[in-house]
Design an enzyme around this catalytic site. Structure first.
Site, mmCIF file in Angstrom:
data_model
loop_
_atom_site.group_PDB
_atom_site.id
_atom_site.type_symbol
_atom_site.label_atom_id
_atom_site.label_comp_id
_atom_site.label_asym_id
_atom_site.label_seq_id
_atom_site.Cartn_x
_atom_site.Cartn_y
_atom_site.Cartn_z
ATOM 1 N N GLU A 29 8.477 51.312 -13.781
ATOM 2 C CA GLU A 29 8.467 52.119 -15.000
ATOM 3 C C GLU A 29 9.310 51.458 -16.093
ATOM 4 O O GLU A 29 10.507 51.237 -15.914
ATOM 5 C CB GLU A 29 8.996 53.514 -14.701
ATOM 6 C CG GLU A 29 8.131 54.276 -13.709
ATOM 7 C CD GLU A 29 8.814 55.508 -13.148
ATOM 8 O OE1 GLU A 29 9.873 55.883 -13.682
ATOM 9 O OE2 GLU A 29 8.294 56.079 -12.173
ATOM 10 N N SER A 59 4.914 57.043 -11.508
ATOM 11 C CA SER A 59 4.507 57.460 -10.170
ATOM 12 C C SER A 59 5.145 56.524 -9.159
ATOM 13 O O SER A 59 4.639 55.425 -8.906
ATOM 14 C CB SER A 59 2.979 57.426 -10.025
ATOM 15 O OG SER A 59 2.590 57.624 -8.683
ATOM 16 N N GLU A 60 6.253 56.946 -8.592
ATOM 17 C CA GLU A 60 6.938 56.106 -7.611
ATOM 18 C C GLU A 60 6.054 55.855 -6.392
ATOM 19 O O GLU A 60 6.058 54.759 -5.830
ATOM 20 C CB GLU A 60 8.253 56.756 -7.190
ATOM 21 C CG GLU A 60 9.358 56.681 -8.249
ATOM 22 C CD GLU A 60 9.137 57.661 -9.399
ATOM 23 O OE1 GLU A 60 9.685 57.421 -10.494
ATOM 24 O OE2 GLU A 60 8.421 58.662 -9.189
ATOM 25 N N PHE A 83 15.862 55.002 -10.686
ATOM 26 C CA PHE A 83 17.072 55.479 -10.029
ATOM 27 C C PHE A 83 16.721 55.723 -8.572
ATOM 28 O O PHE A 83 15.612 56.161 -8.255
ATOM 29 C CB PHE A 83 17.589 56.776 -10.663
ATOM 30 C CG PHE A 83 18.119 56.610 -12.062
ATOM 31 C CD1 PHE A 83 19.463 56.359 -12.285
ATOM 32 C CD2 PHE A 83 17.274 56.696 -13.155
ATOM 33 C CE1 PHE A 83 19.953 56.201 -13.572
ATOM 34 C CE2 PHE A 83 17.754 56.543 -14.443
ATOM 35 C CZ PHE A 83 19.104 56.290 -14.655
ATOM 36 N N ALA A 84 17.675 55.475 -7.678
ATOM 37 C CA ALA A 84 17.416 55.697 -6.258
ATOM 38 C C ALA A 84 16.996 57.133 -5.996
ATOM 39 O O ALA A 84 16.243 57.408 -5.053
ATOM 40 C CB ALA A 84 18.658 55.347 -5.441
ATOM 41 N N ASP A 85 17.446 58.056 -6.819
ATOM 42 C CA ASP A 85 17.085 59.469 -6.673
ATOM 43 C C ASP A 85 15.584 59.703 -6.827
ATOM 44 O O ASP A 85 15.073 60.735 -6.369
ATOM 45 C CB ASP A 85 17.808 60.301 -7.730
ATOM 46 C CG ASP A 85 19.280 59.966 -7.855
ATOM 47 O OD1 ASP A 85 19.584 58.793 -8.154
ATOM 48 O OD2 ASP A 85 20.116 60.864 -7.686
ATOM 49 N N TYR A 86 14.889 58.776 -7.481
ATOM 50 C CA TYR A 86 13.462 58.952 -7.735
ATOM 51 C C TYR A 86 12.588 58.428 -6.596
ATOM 52 O O TYR A 86 11.366 58.478 -6.674
ATOM 53 C CB TYR A 86 13.046 58.208 -9.009
ATOM 54 C CG TYR A 86 13.689 58.686 -10.289
ATOM 55 C CD1 TYR A 86 14.468 59.826 -10.341
ATOM 56 C CD2 TYR A 86 13.508 57.964 -11.469
ATOM 57 C CE1 TYR A 86 15.052 60.245 -11.522
ATOM 58 C CE2 TYR A 86 14.080 58.380 -12.660
ATOM 59 C CZ TYR A 86 14.855 59.514 -12.678
ATOM 60 O OH TYR A 86 15.424 59.931 -13.849
ATOM 61 N N HIS A 129 20.454 61.453 -10.743
ATOM 62 C CA HIS A 129 20.654 60.065 -11.153
ATOM 63 C C HIS A 129 21.868 59.431 -10.472
ATOM 64 O O HIS A 129 22.366 58.406 -10.933
ATOM 65 C CB HIS A 129 20.852 59.967 -12.672
ATOM 66 C CG HIS A 129 19.715 60.494 -13.475
ATOM 67 N ND1 HIS A 129 19.546 61.826 -13.738
ATOM 68 C CD2 HIS A 129 18.674 59.854 -14.068
ATOM 69 C CE1 HIS A 129 18.464 62.006 -14.470
ATOM 70 N NE2 HIS A 129 17.909 60.828 -14.681
#
Length: 337
Positions: A29, A59-60, A83-86, A129
């Site tokens: 992204e 769209s991960e 971000f790793a959160d995603y 995040h």
């Protein structure tokens, strides 16, 4: 050697590999024209074109799923999750497809792909995040998991990860992106630290996955850490005056078990420090490993210092993850008779 931030070193690593190997592609992204939310890919699209560095839809799952197909086809995708959160929508693709490709195809296919993710807190990014999900990957057979603590390592480890024939999760501590860190401040300190961790060699070089580094030699206690916590541990050791040996794991899977054993058998004591929550964090694996392999050398129980077992607290994040005071107290407790 030139001095670079971790962001610049990561970009340099991708640049080196894109120049050496036409099969290396970078996407995610906003990584193309915009250069990524942290500018890690800035300039790569202009240099290599839109077919080698390009933007993907938000769209991960699609990003990682496409990378799995590309890797099976023979390309070497290096994708960015902002971000790793995603990464949770993509977790099924990572676990069920990427990690199992070699096994389920009986070795007919491999999955040479890298998933880069900014990880950890320290930027007041809040719950979506700031997470540190490394344990979710270290638990999965077939994945390799890496977290550098300085620019030189970041470049060398990333090149090794891109060249690796299997999927690598490459976690990048956001607090270290733009300069050295003294273990205390919210933002990088200047001038560069005494260890000159910003020095990064030009051109191609690798740091092998699975090899830890001794950041501080000591004889009284071993501290196992990775990422940002390496600097927190160093600050705690300096402030308490305890002769701690600090091991920067760098690679969580594969893990340098020999380096850990050698240090703990020398010191007889060990604490583990990580930013993620305590329960089921990677520190639990490290603690069990030390107990199993070094039990008769230990003079005190293995201790863990980690984040709270709560959702990530936006307003209290600097209390949530370990700081020098919490790590220092753990060092003092471990040294008691």
């Amino acid at each position: 050697m030139p001095r670079k931030t971790m962001i610049e070193a990561i970009r340099d690593g991708m640049d080196v590999m894109m120049e050496r190997d036409d099969n290396v592609v970078v996407f995610g992204e906003d990584v193309g024209f915009f250069g990524g939310v942290f500018r890690a890919t800035q300039g790569l699209q202009a240099k290599y074109g839109k077919s080698r560095c390009f933007d993907a839809p938000i769209s991960e799952l699609g990003i990682v799923g496409s990378a799995v197909g590309m890797a099976a086809y023979g390309l070497r995708p290096c994708v960015e999750i902002q971000f790793a959160d995603y990464m949770y929508p993509a977790y099924d693709q990572i676990v069920s497809e990427a990690a199992r490709m070699r096994y389920r195809s009986n070795g007919q296919f491999t999955c040479p792909m890298v998933v880069r993710m900014p990880t950890g807190g320290g930027i007041f990014g809040g719950q979506t995040h700031s997470q540190s999900p490394e344990a979710l990957f270290t638990h999965v057979a077939g994945l390799k998991t890496v977290m550098p603590s300085n620019p030189s390592d970041a470049k060398g480890l990333l090149i090794s990860a891109i060249e690796d024939p299997d999927p690598v999760i490459f976690l990048e501590p956001k607090r270290l992106y733009n300069g050295p860190f003294d273990g205390h401040h919210e933002r990088p300190v200047t001038p560069w630290s005494k260890h000159e961790l910003g020095e990064v060699a030009d051109g191609y070089y690798t740091i092998p996955l699975g090899k830890a580094a001794i950041r501080r030699v000591g004889s009284a206690i071993t501290v196992l850490a990775y990422g940002t916590m390496v600097y927190v541990a160093e600050a705690a050791a300096n402030e308490t005056g305890i002769d701690a040996e600090i091991i920067d794991l760098r690679s969580l899977v594969p893990l340098d078990i020999e380096a850990i054993e050698a240090s703990v058998r020398k010191t007889g004591r060990c604490i583990v420090v990580h930013e993620a929550t305590l329960t089921s964090g990677f520190g639990a694996e490290l603690s069990a490993l030390v107990q199993e392999t070094c039990f008769y050398h230990l003079e005190a129980p293995v201790a863990r210092v980690a984040g709270w077992d709560t959702p990530y607290p936006h307003a209290q994040e600097w209390d949530y993850f370990p700081g020098p005071s919490r790590v220092g107290q753990a060092l003092l407790n471990a040294m008691e008779p």
